[in-house]
Design an enzyme around this catalytic site. Structure first.
Site, PDB file in Angstrom:
ATOM      1  CB  ILE A 149     129.977 -36.986  70.704  1.00  0.00           C
ATOM      2  CG1 ILE A 149     128.938 -36.981  69.560  1.00  0.00           C
ATOM      3  CG2 ILE A 149     129.327 -36.931  72.070  1.00  0.00           C
ATOM      4  CD1 ILE A 149     128.127 -35.718  69.431  1.00  0.00           C
ATOM      5  CG  HIS A 182     131.990 -28.740  69.270  1.00  0.00           C
ATOM      6  ND1 HIS A 182     132.131 -27.615  70.057  1.00  0.00           N
ATOM      7  CD2 HIS A 182     130.846 -28.544  68.536  1.00  0.00           C
ATOM      8  CE1 HIS A 182     131.126 -26.794  69.811  1.00  0.00           C
ATOM      9  NE2 HIS A 182     130.336 -27.327  68.902  1.00  0.00           N
ATOM     10  CE  LYS A 205     136.378 -34.319  61.541  1.00  0.00           C
ATOM     11  NZ  LYS A 205     136.759 -35.042  62.715  1.00  0.00           N
ATOM     12  CB  CYS A 226     130.720 -34.658  61.880  1.00  0.00           C
ATOM     13  SG  CYS A 226     129.599 -35.116  60.551  1.00  0.00           S
ATOM     14  CB  SER A 227     132.901 -31.060  65.494  1.00  0.00           C
ATOM     15  OG  SER A 227     131.520 -30.817  65.640  1.00  0.00           O
ATOM     16  CB  CYS A 240     128.108 -24.646  69.707  1.00  0.00           C
ATOM     17  SG  CYS A 240     127.142 -26.115  69.353  1.00  0.00           S
TER      18      CYS A 240
HETATM   19  N1  COA Z   1     135.764 -37.343  63.731  1.00  0.00           N
HETATM   20  C1  COA Z   1     136.700 -38.317  63.732  1.00  0.00           C
HETATM   21  N2  COA Z   1     136.477 -39.543  64.223  1.00  0.00           N
HETATM   22  C2  COA Z   1     135.272 -39.773  64.756  1.00  0.00           C
HETATM   23  C3  COA Z   1     134.262 -38.805  64.810  1.00  0.00           C
HETATM   24  C4  COA Z   1     134.541 -37.557  64.257  1.00  0.00           C
HETATM   25  N3  COA Z   1     133.599 -36.607  64.218  1.00  0.00           N
HETATM   26  N4  COA Z   1     133.171 -39.317  65.403  1.00  0.00           N
HETATM   27  C5  COA Z   1     133.483 -40.586  65.717  1.00  0.00           C
HETATM   28  N5  COA Z   1     134.753 -40.847  65.328  1.00  0.00           N
HETATM   29  C6  COA Z   1     135.422 -42.120  65.422  1.00  0.00           C
HETATM   30  C7  COA Z   1     135.254 -42.708  66.788  1.00  0.00           C
HETATM   31  O1  COA Z   1     136.357 -42.461  67.609  1.00  0.00           O
HETATM   32  C8  COA Z   1     135.126 -44.160  66.463  1.00  0.00           C
HETATM   33  O2  COA Z   1     136.418 -44.686  66.247  1.00  0.00           O
HETATM   34  P1  COA Z   1     136.819 -46.150  66.801  1.00  0.00           P
HETATM   35  O3  COA Z   1     135.846 -47.083  66.130  1.00  0.00           O
HETATM   36  O4  COA Z   1     138.241 -46.302  66.395  1.00  0.00           O
HETATM   37  O5  COA Z   1     136.590 -46.061  68.279  1.00  0.00           O
HETATM   38  C9  COA Z   1     134.405 -44.219  65.112  1.00  0.00           C
HETATM   39  O6  COA Z   1     134.722 -42.968  64.497  1.00  0.00           O
HETATM   40  C10 COA Z   1     132.908 -44.394  65.236  1.00  0.00           C
HETATM   41  O7  COA Z   1     132.455 -43.518  66.246  1.00  0.00           O
HETATM   42  P2  COA Z   1     130.964 -43.446  66.780  1.00  0.00           P
HETATM   43  O8  COA Z   1     131.022 -42.741  68.098  1.00  0.00           O
HETATM   44  O9  COA Z   1     130.319 -44.800  66.713  1.00  0.00           O
HETATM   45  O10 COA Z   1     130.278 -42.478  65.722  1.00  0.00           O
HETATM   46  P3  COA Z   1     128.785 -42.070  65.685  1.00  0.00           P
HETATM   47  O11 COA Z   1     128.257 -42.589  64.387  1.00  0.00           O
HETATM   48  O12 COA Z   1     128.061 -42.428  66.937  1.00  0.00           O
HETATM   49  O13 COA Z   1     128.876 -40.470  65.639  1.00  0.00           O
HETATM   50  C11 COA Z   1     128.775 -38.463  64.366  1.00  0.00           C
HETATM   51  C12 COA Z   1     129.478 -39.815  64.548  1.00  0.00           C
HETATM   52  C13 COA Z   1     129.475 -37.731  63.242  1.00  0.00           C
HETATM   53  C14 COA Z   1     127.301 -38.685  63.981  1.00  0.00           C
HETATM   54  C15 COA Z   1     128.874 -37.662  65.696  1.00  0.00           C
HETATM   55  O14 COA Z   1     130.223 -37.462  66.011  1.00  0.00           O
HETATM   56  C16 COA Z   1     128.154 -36.333  65.585  1.00  0.00           C
HETATM   57  O15 COA Z   1     126.929 -36.267  65.734  1.00  0.00           O
HETATM   58  N6  COA Z   1     128.888 -35.239  65.373  1.00  0.00           N
HETATM   59  C17 COA Z   1     128.273 -33.902  65.268  1.00  0.00           C
HETATM   60  C18 COA Z   1     128.135 -33.270  66.626  1.00  0.00           C
HETATM   61  C19 COA Z   1     127.347 -31.985  66.551  1.00  0.00           C
HETATM   62  O16 COA Z   1     126.334 -31.876  65.868  1.00  0.00           O
HETATM   63  N7  COA Z   1     127.786 -30.994  67.285  1.00  0.00           N
HETATM   64  C20 COA Z   1     127.161 -29.703  67.300  1.00  0.00           C
HETATM   65  C21 COA Z   1     127.634 -28.907  66.158  1.00  0.00           C
HETATM   66  S1  COA Z   1     126.626 -27.509  65.778  1.00  0.00           S
END
Ligand code: COA
Length: 376
Positions: free
Chosen positions: A211, A329, A325, A208-209, A85
């Protein structure tokens, strides 16, 4: 820096889900915007540094240096950096080193990532490439899991409550409302953060930030001047695995890179007017403010608590862009996008210094840049 290097152009795509655009399309959009913003034409660029973490894994595409070079008519030399990152800020550091060495005069730095084309399981596994494949991956950890452990330990040591932690994402989402390039542009009330689905206890979805897909580009030059000078660029590293660290509640690489950057710029923390810090998870933002020296250990949350600012330490604006956020990211682009945003913030506030803090993994690579507005 051993010479004056200026940031003469910036550009980015909106961050979000870009189903209809390839890596190359995103890169092209950010590069074109940066060149249009700079007082040069494409032929003045004599080197390109590309930042990307996951191209091979999520897009079946490596060799991104040559891809970026093919976007310009004269195909300048190009290379790619990868530091998880922190890839974007490491690309900027690499470009600055090339300029300082005399190998180039005007360098295009472009970061790109396209993460939404693969399944959630695949992207979580791919991101774990930033951790230790021998120590962290076999245990089944993901990055939300790693930062969930960190949050638990921090709450245990310092008594941070779940309600207090809500303030971090609420603040960054509020800031993202006015950023046209942010992935999420809605204000979210603090209490909704901990009501969102649990991801890795105590962290919820809204800690969480997300995808994201996106690209960001800057043009750096020691030949052409602008009002934004690079005052410092420092990288520091730590163990890949958190299991090899003496503490879970601090990222020493942040402290080291920050101290060295402030020394290089010959300023103190009090001079920093704007900060973009790596809030990959809400708890990271709290710890980063402490490691950066803007709060004492255990008190980072105070900068988010209205009317309870630590009067001992002057505080800059924090993630006025919306941070990772709200902005999203796309990992290879984030470090460059922080510089793009701080350039806008310094230009509109007419303050002198801003600091970008970008890290890879759980703080295993940390890069700090300080920008100076020479109009002030
Ligand atoms: N913040 C705000 N909204 C989010 C979000 C986030 N982080 N992630 C997803 N959403 C929203 C989506 O837009 C979606 O909305 P909608 O239903 O209105 O379309 C809903 O929440 C569900 O999204 P979805 O893509 O199904 O979520 P997911 O369960 O597949 O993924 C996380 C969510 C948090 C697990 C994923 O974003 C994640 O892994 N984040 C961390 C990334 C990471 O590790 N980066 C490296 C950092 S070191």
């Amino acid at each position: 820096m051993n010479q004056d290097i200026y940031l003469i152009g910036t550009g980015q795509t909106p961050f979000g889900e870009h189903w209809d655009k390839s890596l190359k399309n995103l890169m092209d959009e950010a590069v074109t915007a940066a060149i249009d913003d700079a007082p040069i034409n494409a032929l003045d660029i004599d080197f390109i540094v590309v930042s990307n973490m996951l191209g091979e894994r999520t897009n079946d595409q490596a060799h991104l240096g040559a891809m970026a070079s093919s976007l310009l008519p004269h195909r300048p030399p190009a290379l790619r950096t990868e530091a998880a990152c922190a890839s974007g800020s490491v690309a900027i550091h690499t470009a600055l080193s090339l300029l300082e060495s005399g190998r180039a005069e005007t360098i295009l730095v472009v970061g790109v990532e396209k993460m939404t084309d693969v399944s959630p399981d695949e992207i979580s596994a791919a991101l774990m490439g930033a951790a230790d494949s021998e120590k962290d991956i076999p245990s089944g950890l993901t990055f939300p899991g790693i930062f969930g452990l960190i949050a638990n330990r921090y709450m245990h040591e310092y008594g941070l409550t779940r309600e207090q932690l809500n303030l971090v994402s609420a603040c960054h989402h509020a800031n993202g409302v006015s950023n046209p390039n942010a992935q999420f542009r809605s204000a979210i009330p603090a209490e909704k953060i901990s009501q969102s689905p649990s991801v890795a206890d105590p962290l919820c979805l809204l800690d969480c930030s997300p995808i994201s897909d996106g690209a960001a580009a800057v043009i750096l030059s020691n030949k052409h001047e602008s009002h934004i000078r690079i005052a410092a660029s420092q990288i520091s590293t730590d163990t890949l695995s958190i299991t090899d660290r003496p503490t879970l509640t601090s990222f020493p690489a942040t402290k080291d890179a920050t101290d060295r950057a402030l020394e290089e710029a010959e300023i103190t923390r009090e001079d920093i007017a704007h900060l973009e810090t790596h809030d990959c998870f809400s708890i990271a933002a709290v710890i980063n403010l402490e490691d950066l020296g803007f709060a004492q250990p255990g008190t980072g949350i105070r900068l988010y608590e209205e009317g309870n600012r630590d009067s001992q330490i002057a505080a800059p604006t924090v993630n006025a862009s919306g941070g990772l956020k709200a902005c999203g990211h796309p990992v290879g682009a984030t470090g460059i996008k922080q510089i793009v945003d701080l350039t806008k913030q310094l230009t509109s506030s007419n303050k002198r210094y801003a600091l970008a803090h970008n890290f890879g993994g759980a703080g295993a690579t940390c890069c700090v840049h300080i920008l100076e507005n020479t109009n002030v």
